[in-house]
Design an enzyme around this catalytic site. Structure first.
Site, PDB file in Angstrom:
ATOM      1  N   LYS A  32       3.769  48.059  46.999  1.00  0.00           N
ATOM      2  CA  LYS A  32       4.688  47.030  47.534  1.00  0.00           C
ATOM      3  C   LYS A  32       4.174  46.384  48.804  1.00  0.00           C
ATOM      4  O   LYS A  32       4.415  45.206  49.060  1.00  0.00           O
ATOM      5  CB  LYS A  32       6.073  47.616  47.766  1.00  0.00           C
TER       6      LYS A  32
ATOM      7  N   GLY B 268       9.816  58.949  42.961  1.00  0.00           N
ATOM      8  CA  GLY B 268       9.460  60.150  42.186  1.00  0.00           C
ATOM      9  C   GLY B 268       8.491  59.800  41.068  1.00  0.00           C
ATOM     10  O   GLY B 268       8.373  58.632  40.663  1.00  0.00           O
TER      11      GLY B 268
ATOM     12  N   GLY C  61       8.294  64.655  46.403  1.00  0.00           N
ATOM     13  CA  GLY C  61       7.417  63.522  46.086  1.00  0.00           C
ATOM     14  C   GLY C  61       8.110  62.173  46.190  1.00  0.00           C
ATOM     15  O   GLY C  61       7.664  61.192  45.609  1.00  0.00           O
TER      16      GLY C  61
ATOM     17  N   LYS D 217      10.005  45.716  49.724  1.00  0.00           N
ATOM     18  CA  LYS D 217      10.600  45.493  48.401  1.00  0.00           C
ATOM     19  C   LYS D 217      11.493  44.257  48.427  1.00  0.00           C
ATOM     20  O   LYS D 217      11.513  43.463  47.484  1.00  0.00           O
ATOM     21  CB  LYS D 217      11.391  46.735  47.979  1.00  0.00           C
TER      22      LYS D 217
ATOM     23  N   THR E  92       1.325  61.277  43.526  1.00  0.00           N
ATOM     24  CA  THR E  92       2.573  61.527  42.784  1.00  0.00           C
ATOM     25  C   THR E  92       2.695  60.611  41.565  1.00  0.00           C
ATOM     26  O   THR E  92       2.924  61.068  40.438  1.00  0.00           O
ATOM     27  CB  THR E  92       3.780  61.286  43.722  1.00  0.00           C
ATOM     28  N   VAL E  93       2.516  59.304  41.767  1.00  0.00           N
ATOM     29  CA  VAL E  93       2.736  58.357  40.665  1.00  0.00           C
ATOM     30  C   VAL E  93       1.590  58.431  39.651  1.00  0.00           C
ATOM     31  O   VAL E  93       1.806  58.393  38.435  1.00  0.00           O
ATOM     32  CB  VAL E  93       2.905  56.911  41.204  1.00  0.00           C
TER      33      VAL E  93
ATOM     34  N   VAL F  90       8.979  48.044  43.131  1.00  0.00           N
ATOM     35  CA  VAL F  90      10.363  47.925  43.625  1.00  0.00           C
ATOM     36  C   VAL F  90      11.298  48.830  42.823  1.00  0.00           C
ATOM     37  O   VAL F  90      11.416  48.696  41.607  1.00  0.00           O
ATOM     38  CB  VAL F  90      10.863  46.461  43.529  1.00  0.00           C
TER      39      VAL F  90
ATOM     40  N   ILE G 158      14.071  51.467  38.051  1.00  0.00           N
ATOM     41  CA  ILE G 158      14.948  50.340  37.676  1.00  0.00           C
ATOM     42  C   ILE G 158      14.049  49.135  37.354  1.00  0.00           C
ATOM     43  O   ILE G 158      13.242  48.737  38.189  1.00  0.00           O
ATOM     44  CB  ILE G 158      15.904  49.941  38.824  1.00  0.00           C
TER      45      ILE G 158
ATOM     46  N   GLU H  14       6.042  46.081  38.501  1.00  0.00           N
ATOM     47  CA  GLU H  14       7.397  46.620  38.298  1.00  0.00           C
ATOM     48  C   GLU H  14       7.641  47.870  39.157  1.00  0.00           C
ATOM     49  O   GLU H  14       8.722  48.072  39.718  1.00  0.00           O
ATOM     50  CB  GLU H  14       7.583  46.968  36.813  1.00  0.00           C
TER      51      GLU H  14
HETATM   52  N1  HSE Z   1       9.010  56.170  49.134  1.00  0.00           N
HETATM   53  C1  HSE Z   1       9.628  55.272  48.231  1.00  0.00           C
HETATM   54  C2  HSE Z   1      11.127  55.534  48.214  1.00  0.00           C
HETATM   55  C3  HSE Z   1       9.027  55.461  46.868  1.00  0.00           C
HETATM   56  O1  HSE Z   1      11.549  56.575  48.721  1.00  0.00           O
HETATM   57  O2  HSE Z   1      11.872  54.710  47.734  1.00  0.00           O
HETATM   58  C4  HSE Z   1       9.356  54.370  45.913  1.00  0.00           C
HETATM   59  O3  HSE Z   1       8.891  53.141  46.331  1.00  0.00           O
END
Ligand code: HSE
Length: 425
Positions: free
Chosen positions: A103, A300, A185, A203, A15-16, A130, A134, A127
């Site tokens: 993380k 996402g 995602g 996180k 996804t990322v 977490v 943001i 970055e």
């Molecule tokens: N699975 C994580 C969430 C993705 O839903 O926050 C972002 O770290």
């Protein structure tokens, strides 16, 4: 390095990773000179166009251990062990910079990564690890450098917030909404970590380590997930003026450090309670800025990729910041047992005389005072059952746990009592 082109090697095109490639293709800044020198992806994917003319493709990220033609390793595979750990540590040993969204890895190996960076004069930036879109790491690591941070709390997992919000909004069950979050995602490959609070703890551990200069082992964070949050608890809480949110908190006070992750009731008027859907919300309390509040999509492809790309651009323009010097900082753990606060309790009992007095007897023994009580009519289940919801005044967690243990043993109890803490954040 980096006067001409910055070469990046991307490991992982989930996804990322896909989001990052998408942003790189759309990123219009003419000054940007980012070249993708390698992509490692287990799945066969089509990458066409000028952007990829100098790109080498691998189907196993381990190949990157032998590949040297990059300035920044962009690790987007995830996981605290295996190939992601190997390639990150290898890159730092080779004095390369690393950008990651991992993380689990950053929280677990905080000190080791830090030592390698100091030794080899290179940087790892995280970055994206977490709160997705943001920029909370930059806030703590750059913007608030002149402030003393005392507390950071909020919603750090997009998936669980999406589930809790949408269960209530659409009156749907946990599993249906989780499956929507996976399709969008948001959830981790194994959503267990989103649901059981581990992702939030990872996180929180990073934020705690960064803000207070002390490493917070994720395993030591008091951690509960949202598995036991039932639609009826969300509805009852709503009728009482609360929302149930998965809250993470880290606080340093007088060399005592308090960390927890748990679902709790928050007044609907609070900043955090208003954050719904996939959004994350974070409050940082510090001496000069007082309360700084941040909201953004927490999961996402594009929000998280924005964080990844921001780190890449920051490194490529040689703006050097990353890990703070690690401190040997001595602190005491504040355990949840010493929590002094109020509780929401949902008892499932037989509908017969003596139930309320049975509960009240234990409350008296353990110095717990009731604030409100309601008995719900049973709609679907055996009509001999009763659902009793009690909220309490402040009491010691230690006492509440002892009282619940005794109450759960009583013969009028039909199911283990559901409890959530009520917080005032
Ligand atoms: N699975 C994580 C969430 C993705 O839903 O926050 C972002 O770290």
């Amino acid at each position: 390095m980096l006067d001409s082109k910055t070469k990046i090697a991307i490991a992982g095109v989930g996804t990322v990773g896909k989001g990052l490639i998408d942003l790189l293709l759309k990123y219009k800044d003419k000054q940007s000179k980012i070249e993708i020198s390698a992509i490692a992806s287990r799945k066969k994917q089509e990458f066409k166009g000028a952007t990829f003319k100098n790109t080498v493709f691998f189907d196993d990220a381990k190949e990157l251990l032998k590949f040297n033609n990059y300035d920044i390793l962009v690790e987007l595979i995830g996981g605290e062990k295996g190939v992601s750990k190997e390639i990150v540590f290898n890159a730092l040993r080779e004095k390369k910079n690393v950008v990651t969204a991992n993380k689990a890895l950053v929280s677990k190996f905080w000190h080791q990564l830090h030592s390698l960076m100091e030794k080899n004069d290179c940087l790892l930036k995280y970055e994206a690890a977490v709160a997705g879109g943001i920029p909370i790491i930059k806030v703590i690591d750059e913007f608030l450098l002149s402030n003393k941070i005392s507390k950071i709390y909020g919603i750090l997992n997009g998936t669980s917030n999406y589930i809790l919000s949408n269960m209530l909004l659409y009156k749907k069950d946990f599993k249906t909404i989780l499956s929507d979050a996976q399709k969008l995602g948001y959830a981790e490959a194994d959503p267990k970590f989103d649901i059981d609070g581990t992702d939030t703890a990872h996180k929180l551990s990073i934020l705690s380590s960064l803000a207070f200069g002390c490493y917070k082992n994720v395993l030591k964070i008091d951690n509960e997930g949202i598995e036991n949050v039932d639609l009826q608890d969300l509805e009852i809480a709503d009728s009482l003026g609360y929302k149930i949110k998965l809250l993470g908190l880290t606080e340093l006070r007088n060399k005592n450090i308090k960390n927890f992750v748990y679902p709790c009731l928050l007044s609907k008027d609070s900043f955090i309670a208003k954050i719904d859907g996939v959004y994350n919300g974070i409050v940082v309390e510090s001496n000069f800025c007082k309360k700084s509040c941040f909201v953004g999509e927490g999961a996402g492809a594009h929000p998280t990729a924005t964080s990844v790309l921001s780190d890449i651009i920051s490194l490529s323009t040689r703006r050097k910041n990353g890990f703070k010097k690690s401190h040997k900082f001595h602190y005491e753990e504040t355990s949840l047992q010493s929590r002094f606060g109020s509780y929401y309790l949902r008892f499932t009992t037989y509908d017969k005389p003596g139930v309320i007095s049975g509960i009240a007897n234990q409350f008296k023994i353990f110095k717990i005072s009731m604030k409100s009580m309601l008995q719900k009519e049973m709609e679907f289940e055996n009509s001999n059952d009763a659902t009793i919801v009690i909220t309490t005044h402040n009491c010691l967690e230690k006492n509440m746990m002892k009282a619940l243990k005794q109450i759960n043993r009583q013969n009028f109890i039909r199911k283990k009592t559901v409890y959530f803490r009520i917080e005032n954040y």
